[in-house]
Design a protein around this motif. Structure first.
Motif, short mmCIF file in Angstrom:
data_model
loop_
_atom_site.label_atom_id
_atom_site.label_comp_id
_atom_site.label_asym_id
_atom_site.label_seq_id
_atom_site.Cartn_x
_atom_site.Cartn_y
_atom_site.Cartn_z
N ILE A 82 32.01 19.14 -64.56
CA ILE A 82 32.63 18.96 -63.24
C ILE A 82 31.92 19.83 -62.21
N ASP A 83 30.61 20.04 -62.40
CA ASP A 83 29.87 20.76 -61.36
C ASP A 83 29.46 19.76 -60.27
N ASN A 84 30.48 19.16 -59.67
CA ASN A 84 30.26 18.15 -58.64
C ASN A 84 31.35 18.27 -57.57
N ARG A 85 31.45 17.29 -56.68
CA ARG A 85 32.42 17.39 -55.60
C ARG A 85 33.85 17.47 -56.12
N PHE A 86 34.11 16.70 -57.19
CA PHE A 86 35.45 16.74 -57.78
C PHE A 86 35.81 18.17 -58.21
N GLY A 87 34.83 18.81 -58.88
CA GLY A 87 35.05 20.18 -59.33
C GLY A 87 35.31 21.13 -58.17
N VAL A 88 34.58 20.93 -57.09
CA VAL A 88 34.77 21.79 -55.93
C VAL A 88 36.19 21.65 -55.38
N VAL A 89 36.62 20.40 -55.24
CA VAL A 89 37.98 20.16 -54.72
C VAL A 89 39.00 20.78 -55.66
N LEU A 90 38.81 20.57 -56.94
CA LEU A 90 39.73 21.11 -57.94
C LEU A 90 39.84 22.63 -57.81
N LEU A 91 38.67 23.27 -57.70
CA LEU A 91 38.68 24.73 -57.64
C LEU A 91 39.29 25.24 -56.33
N TYR A 92 38.97 24.56 -55.24
CA TYR A 92 39.59 24.95 -53.97
C TYR A 92 41.10 24.84 -54.08
N SER A 93 41.57 23.75 -54.67
CA SER A 93 43.02 23.56 -54.78
C SER A 93 43.65 24.71 -55.54
N ILE A 94 42.90 25.27 -56.48
CA ILE A 94 43.44 26.40 -57.23
C ILE A 94 43.31 27.70 -56.43
N PHE A 95 42.18 27.86 -55.76
CA PHE A 95 41.99 29.09 -54.99
C PHE A 95 43.01 29.23 -53.86
N TYR A 96 43.39 28.12 -53.27
CA TYR A 96 44.32 28.20 -52.13
C TYR A 96 45.77 28.13 -52.56
N GLY B 195 46.75 35.87 -58.11
CA GLY B 195 45.43 35.25 -58.00
C GLY B 195 44.73 35.58 -56.69
N MET B 196 45.52 35.95 -55.69
CA MET B 196 44.93 36.30 -54.39
C MET B 196 44.05 37.54 -54.47
N PHE B 197 44.30 38.36 -55.49
CA PHE B 197 43.57 39.64 -55.55
C PHE B 197 42.30 39.55 -56.39
N VAL B 198 41.97 38.35 -56.85
CA VAL B 198 40.77 38.21 -57.67
C VAL B 198 39.61 37.82 -56.76
N PRO B 199 38.59 38.68 -56.60
CA PRO B 199 37.46 38.33 -55.73
C PRO B 199 36.62 37.23 -56.38
N PHE B 200 36.11 36.37 -55.52
CA PHE B 200 35.34 35.24 -56.04
C PHE B 200 34.11 35.70 -56.81
N ALA B 201 33.50 36.78 -56.35
CA ALA B 201 32.26 37.25 -56.97
C ALA B 201 32.44 37.51 -58.46
N ILE B 202 33.64 37.99 -58.82
CA ILE B 202 33.87 38.33 -60.23
C ILE B 202 33.88 37.08 -61.11
N ILE B 203 34.47 36.01 -60.61
CA ILE B 203 34.62 34.82 -61.45
C ILE B 203 33.51 33.81 -61.21
#
Ligand SMILES: Nc1ncnc2c1ncn2[C@@H]1O[C@H](COP(=O)(O)OP(=O)(O)O)[C@@H](O)[C@H]1O
Ligand SMILES: [Mg+2]
Lengths: 370, 284
Positions: B144-158, B123-131
């Protein structure tokens, strides 16, 4: 009741290596049993199967009357002391000992009392609030023992608990563990690769090699009546000398020949005339380093069992000297009182105590006479 | 064997090279920082077009820029949003990523877990721009286009980075501790919380700081998920300083300095542990 029955135990690791093969052993209640053998022979594996840390591939393991093959470690009523102590680094000594009891929901004051008691026995009272990092090796070892003690287990399992300590401390802890066993009156299963530890501590010793039991017996019997060449060589330091030889028969008498010297085997050793099967055959003669004698009295008494030794090297040990030499190109070692220290490169005459010699079958390596 | 004099000489030599690069390194960090501070405290009228004008000390140190910047960015509101998102992500990272790291790291001898590990790491090799576009669509659909969604996505990105850090650190923790805990009667879960989790402290600090830095400074995800919701984070609000006609550097830099403070605090708190973690891994 905490006897341990091991019946036909097998262990094959996932990589397909069979480490333990058909192990049978009955450990009595309150016994101090030592598993000894060279490194890699499966001692730890056996102990870890008793502890429940390793799955049993085949066979049956019972603690007391209960088969525990599928019982969780915590429900086996055992405690284990690890080689590297395995103390929880972030907990104080007190907390290290309390952890298991807290999990068992033992009342706080009872925990406190048990820990204080153990700390007193193990001389740890001053260190209860320290973290393991701030303790010496010996103290950490005692904490590990304490953690096992407070659980009041039916069986103590110890895996090379002294091998991280320096020589002096090891000797000291050896006696402490023996004392602890006497005091606690529980079954101890102790693993070591060090035959001295085994000999000094065990009620009975199990000698293992390549996952197979070679002999189970008391220290005296292992030393005096080793079952095969491996046990004979493993127990005792310096090692027993092994010399290739041949049995000859004259009438009802049997002889072995070593370097031109013919030794008569005492008739008393030839039980059930077992030697008749070996007449004319090659055997291995085993002689302990202390069964060579240098003093005049012995030499005069045994004119038929004298042999020439060329001394290569001597090692002064204090009360005695280890002499390394050669008989007919076979390297031997014997010990002599230090007043008899031979010179290096000297040819000397020594007497062999024929009553103490061992003969082993060359093919099977089994003991023939002891 | 090395002679003492030889030792001393080699030691000195290494020192000189290292010192030189350290100097270059710190200058390259220090210079922009210096410029930022100078500009932030300067009245816009003191900015001349020459380099000297930019680099010179302000004639009078004033906090006006800061006050204005705070007003423009609705500072306290956006700050609390940023803190909420970064804080929540940090907590999720430390608790769940360590748990996942433990579960996977201690089961690497099994093929399934090895594959899972590689899958997550990739997952580290997937650039954000693509997704980015799919994420915008999906989060909108899921509501979930809100703060909860942001936290959720960050948790996955990191997760990939943190998984790698935690499983790596786990190798420092001897297995016999867990076996001792098993004999003491601890369940796997209890073993994790009472033994493994506390011992991972240096790695928690590293993970917390790295995750916090990344989420705190990130513009893209909040921009695509939160713009228009009135839940701006600091980096988004700071976009206000750039307009079609130019950038108000004095206000922008004052605002950047303000935004720097919380990260500084987190770093100072975590610093000791981080160094411990690095040293631990290096020496053991
Ligand atoms: N987890 C394991 N997987 C595969 N082989 C193992 C494992 N643990 C030990 N072994 C092998 O089993 C043999 C016995 O190991 P062990 O019981 O630790 O020996 P000892 O304690 O007598 O030195 C060794 O050859 C070792 O390489
Ligand atoms: Mg071992």
């Amino acid at each position: 009741m905490a006897s341990i029955s091991i019946r036909n135990l097998n262990k094959t690791y996932p990589d397909g290596v069979e480490v333990i093969d058909g192990l049978n052993l009955e450990i009595k209640d309150k016994e101090f049993i030592v598993l000894v053998g060279p490194s890699g022979c499966g001692k730890s594996t056996t102990l870890r199967m008793i502890a429940g840390l390793e799955d049993i591939t085949g066979g049956e393991l019972a603690i007391g009357d209960r088969v525990v093959n599928d019982v969780q470690p915590k429900d086996r009523d055992i405690a284990m002391v690890f080689q590297n102590y395995a103390l929880y680094p972030h907990m104080t000594v007190y907390k290290n000992m309390a952890f298991g009891l807290e999990l068992k929901k033992v009342p706080k004051d009872e925990i406190d009392q048990k820990i204080k008691e153990a700390a007193k026995v193990l001389d740890l009272e001053k260190y209860l609030n320290r973290k393991p990092k701030a303790l010496s090796g010996g103290q950490r070892q005692r904490v590990a023992l304490g953690r096992a003690m407070v659980r009041n287990p039916a069986v103590f399992l110890l895996d090379e608990p002294l091998s991280n300590l320096d020589a002096k401390l090891r000797t000291q802890m050896r006696t402490e563990i023996s004392k602890l066993h006497r005091k606690l009156q529980t079954t101890f299963v102790y693993v070591t690769h060090d035959q001295t530890e085994a000999m000094t501590m065990g009620d009975r010793i199990v000698v293992l090699k390549d996952g197979k039991i070679q002999q189970v017996d008391t220290p005296e019997n292992l030393y005096n009546k080793p079952a095969n060449i491996f046990v004979a060589g493993f127990i005792g330091s310096p090692q027993m000398n092994f010399i290739n030889s041949k049995v000859t028969q004259e009438g009802s008498k049997y002889f072995i020949k070593i370097d031109g010297c013919t030794l008569e085997i005492p008739a008393g050793k030839n039980k059930n005339d077992i030697l008749s099967k070996y007449a004319g055959k090659e055997v291995v003669v085993g002689i302990r380093p202390e069964d060579f004698h240098l003093d005049q009295a012995f030499i005069e008494m045994a004119p038929k069992s004298l042999i020439d030794v060329k001394i290569d090297l001597t090692e002064m040990m204090g009360a005695e000297v280890y002499c390394y030499g050669k008989i007919d190109d076979e390297a031997i070692i014997f010990r002599a009182p230090s007043r008899f220290r031979p010179k290096e490169q000297e040819e000397i005459v020594v007497a062999i105590d024929v009553n103490k010699i061992h003969l082993f079958d060359k093919e099977t390596t089994e003991s023939i006479i002891i | 064997m090395l002679k003492k004099s030889q030792l001393a000489r080699t030691a000195k030599k290494t020192n000189r090279t290292i010192t030189f690069w350290l100097l270059v390194g710190s200058l390259s960090v220090f210079f922009p920082l210096y410029m930022t501070i100078m500009i932030a405290f300067k009245d816009p009228s003191q900015m001349s077009n020459s380099i000297a004008g930019i680099l010179a000390f302000p004639k009078s140190w004033s906090f006006d820029n800061f006050q204005q910047a705070m007003a423009i960015t609705d500072f306290w509101h956006t700050l609390s949003n940023s803190i909420l998102i970064t804080g929540a992500t940090m907590i999720v990272a430390v608790i769940f990523h360590s748990l996942i790291g433990y579960a996977i790291g201690r089961s690497m001898q099994k093929r399934g877990y090895r594959l899972l590990y590689l899958y997550i790491i990739s997952g580290m090799f997937v650039p954000f721009a693509i997704i980015m576009m799919p994420i915008v669509k999906q989060t909108a659909m899921l509501g979930i286009d809100n703060r909860f969604g942001v936290v959720l996505l960050y948790s996955i990105f990191y997760l990939p980075m943190n998984l790698m850090l935690y499983t790596g650190y786990l190798k420092n923790i001897p297995l016999s501790l867990e076996e001792a805990a098993a004999i003491d009667g601890a369940s796997t879960f209890k073993t994790f919380w009472s033994v493994i989790f506390p011992l991972m402290k240096p790695m928690h600090a590293t993970v917390a700081v790295l995750t916090a830095l990344g989420t705190w400074n990130d513009v893209m995800l909040p921009l695509v998920l939160l713009s228009g919701t009135g839940q701006n984070t600091l980096p988004i609000a700071q976009l206000n300083f750039q307009s079609q006609f130019g950038t108000n550097y004095n206000l922008a830099f004052a605002s950047y300095l303000l935004a720097l403070i919380p990260m500084l605090i987190i770093y100072i708190i975590g610093q000791k542990q981080i160094i411990k973690g690095v040293v631990n891994g290096a020496i053991k």
